[in-house]
Design an enzyme around this catalytic site. Structure first.
Site, PDB file in Angstrom:
ATOM      1  N   HIS A 119      77.310 109.171  80.293  1.00  0.00           N
ATOM      2  CA  HIS A 119      77.492 107.911  79.565  1.00  0.00           C
ATOM      3  C   HIS A 119      78.714 107.164  80.106  1.00  0.00           C
ATOM      4  CE1 HIS A 119      76.939 105.429  75.902  1.00  0.00           C
ATOM      5  NE2 HIS A 119      78.258 105.382  75.835  1.00  0.00           N
ATOM      6  N   GLY A 135      84.833 100.399  71.305  1.00  0.00           N
ATOM      7  CA  GLY A 135      86.088  99.998  71.940  1.00  0.00           C
ATOM      8  C   GLY A 135      86.943 101.170  72.385  1.00  0.00           C
ATOM      9  N   PHE A 136      86.937 102.249  71.596  1.00  0.00           N
ATOM     10  CA  PHE A 136      87.846 103.353  71.911  1.00  0.00           C
ATOM     11  C   PHE A 136      87.202 104.702  71.634  1.00  0.00           C
ATOM     12  CE2 PHE A 136      90.279  99.618  70.842  1.00  0.00           C
ATOM     13  CZ  PHE A 136      91.153  99.518  71.913  1.00  0.00           C
ATOM     14  N   GLY A 137      87.603 105.702  72.405  1.00  0.00           N
ATOM     15  CA  GLY A 137      87.169 107.069  72.153  1.00  0.00           C
ATOM     16  C   GLY A 137      88.052 107.688  71.079  1.00  0.00           C
ATOM     17  N   GLY A 138      87.643 108.861  70.616  1.00  0.00           N
ATOM     18  CA  GLY A 138      88.480 109.637  69.701  1.00  0.00           C
ATOM     19  C   GLY A 138      88.556 109.130  68.278  1.00  0.00           C
ATOM     20  N   MET A 161      83.508  97.944  79.332  1.00  0.00           N
ATOM     21  CA  MET A 161      84.130  97.070  78.322  1.00  0.00           C
ATOM     22  C   MET A 161      84.863  95.934  79.017  1.00  0.00           C
ATOM     23  SD  MET A 161      85.790  99.836  75.730  1.00  0.00           S
ATOM     24  CE  MET A 161      85.007 101.408  75.367  1.00  0.00           C
ATOM     25  N   GLY A 199      82.513 111.944  73.939  1.00  0.00           N
ATOM     26  CA  GLY A 199      83.599 111.720  74.882  1.00  0.00           C
ATOM     27  C   GLY A 199      84.711 112.725  74.704  1.00  0.00           C
ATOM     28  N   SER A 200      85.508 112.536  73.653  1.00  0.00           N
ATOM     29  CA  SER A 200      86.669 113.408  73.467  1.00  0.00           C
ATOM     30  C   SER A 200      86.271 114.865  73.221  1.00  0.00           C
ATOM     31  CB  SER A 200      87.558 112.875  72.335  1.00  0.00           C
ATOM     32  OG  SER A 200      86.776 112.542  71.219  1.00  0.00           O
TER      33      SER A 200
HETATM   34  C1  DX5 Z   1      83.262 103.840  72.153  1.00  0.00           C
HETATM   35  C2  DX5 Z   1      82.364 104.307  73.251  1.00  0.00           C
HETATM   36  C3  DX5 Z   1      82.026 105.744  73.212  1.00  0.00           C
HETATM   37  C4  DX5 Z   1      83.207 106.674  73.316  1.00  0.00           C
HETATM   38  C5  DX5 Z   1      82.931 107.808  72.404  1.00  0.00           C
HETATM   39  O1  DX5 Z   1      83.246 102.461  72.093  1.00  0.00           O
HETATM   40  O2  DX5 Z   1      81.151 103.595  73.234  1.00  0.00           O
HETATM   41  O3  DX5 Z   1      81.046 106.079  74.181  1.00  0.00           O
HETATM   42  O4  DX5 Z   1      83.441 107.190  74.578  1.00  0.00           O
HETATM   43  O5  DX5 Z   1      84.040 108.633  72.364  1.00  0.00           O
HETATM   44  P1  DX5 Z   1      84.183 109.801  71.294  1.00  0.00           P
HETATM   45  O6  DX5 Z   1      83.055 110.744  71.525  1.00  0.00           O
HETATM   46  O7  DX5 Z   1      85.515 110.374  71.573  1.00  0.00           O
HETATM   47  O8  DX5 Z   1      84.097 109.144  69.929  1.00  0.00           O
HETATM   48 ZN    ZN Z   2      79.528 104.305  74.542  1.00  0.00          ZN
END
Ligand code: DX5
Ligand code: ZN
Length: 228
Positions: free
Chosen positions: A28, A137-140, A32, A192-193
């Protein structure tokens, strides 16, 4: 299916990050633009190089304005699935047709506060539905269980033969939250995280897959039980 998100990987070592998740179903990639979402990541030139560096099918999640103009490039570059946001697309049906004509699957994503009902008909033109379980927008970030109602709606439409989308979820997925998402009927889990924050990302993928398969199996057993 498990789709590790490289958003949580080391961006200076992306090729190594793909090697670290061998056995994953999709890779994935979060694109952005600092307009549709308040963060900036990578664009087409980096994705083109990434496609050369891995055999894992690449799943591009475009969190950008004007996907009508930009999405096609990712399909032409060889991405396996290209997802655009319904909140950003002007002519989603045309986007889907163009993506498919270029040889990619077409995906449609909804942010957590975007309802699904108005777009059920539109989904007939798409191959995947990406339900966001965090604000993009952000992971975690923390998983938002309320969005699972949208997963259940999509699952019901697919199981009834009214739609044929693959249901994908993205945001806050880990070995705890994946269970409820799997029970609700998700087919493909982005993480992701939970993957790149682990000491062994490939093992983290395997662990997620195991919990999801068990939860999905339990749900199917229950459905069979209710039917008999
Ligand atoms: C967030 C991204 C996700 C992100 C998920 O906007 O679309 O793909 O990487 O990260 P986690 O799994 O850490 O929530
Ligand atoms: Zn995503």
């Amino acid at each position: 299916m498990i789709a590790p998100s490289i958003l949580s990987a080391d961006f200076a070592r992306l090729a190594e990050a793909t090697d670290a998740v061998r056995g994953a179903d999709w890779l994935h990639v979060d694109v952005m633009d600092a307009h549709f979402v308040p963060n900036l990541t990578i664009g087409l030139p980096v994705v083109e190089d990434l496609l050369k560096a891995t055999d894992i099918p690449v799943d591009c999640h475009l969190m950008i304005d004007d996907p009508d103009r930009w999405a096609i490039g990712y399909a032409e570059a060889g991405a396996h699935n290209v997802t655009v946001h319904v909140e950003a697309a002007r002519e989603p049906v045309k986007i889907a047709k163009d993506l498919r004509a270029a040889g990619a699957k077409a995906g449609l994503s909804v942010k957590p506060k975007t309802p699904l009902e108005p777009y059920v008909e539109l989904l007939r033109h798409f191959d995947t539905l990406l339900v966001m379980s965090v604000e993009p927008g952000f992971g975690g970030q923390k998983f938002m269980p309320d969005v699972l109602d949208k997963v259940r709606l999509a699952r019901a439409k697919v199981d009834a033969g009214e739609l044929s989308v693959l249901v994908e979820i993205d945001g806050g997925i880990n070995t705890e939250t994946i269970e409820q998402a799997a029970e609700a009927g998700v087919d493909c889990f982005v993480a992701g995280s939970a993957v790149y924050g682990a000491d062994d990302p490939a093992r983290a993928v395997a662990a997620l897959r195991e919990v999801a398969a068990r939860a999905r199996g339990k749900t199917q057993e229950r459905i069979r039980g209710e039917a008999t």
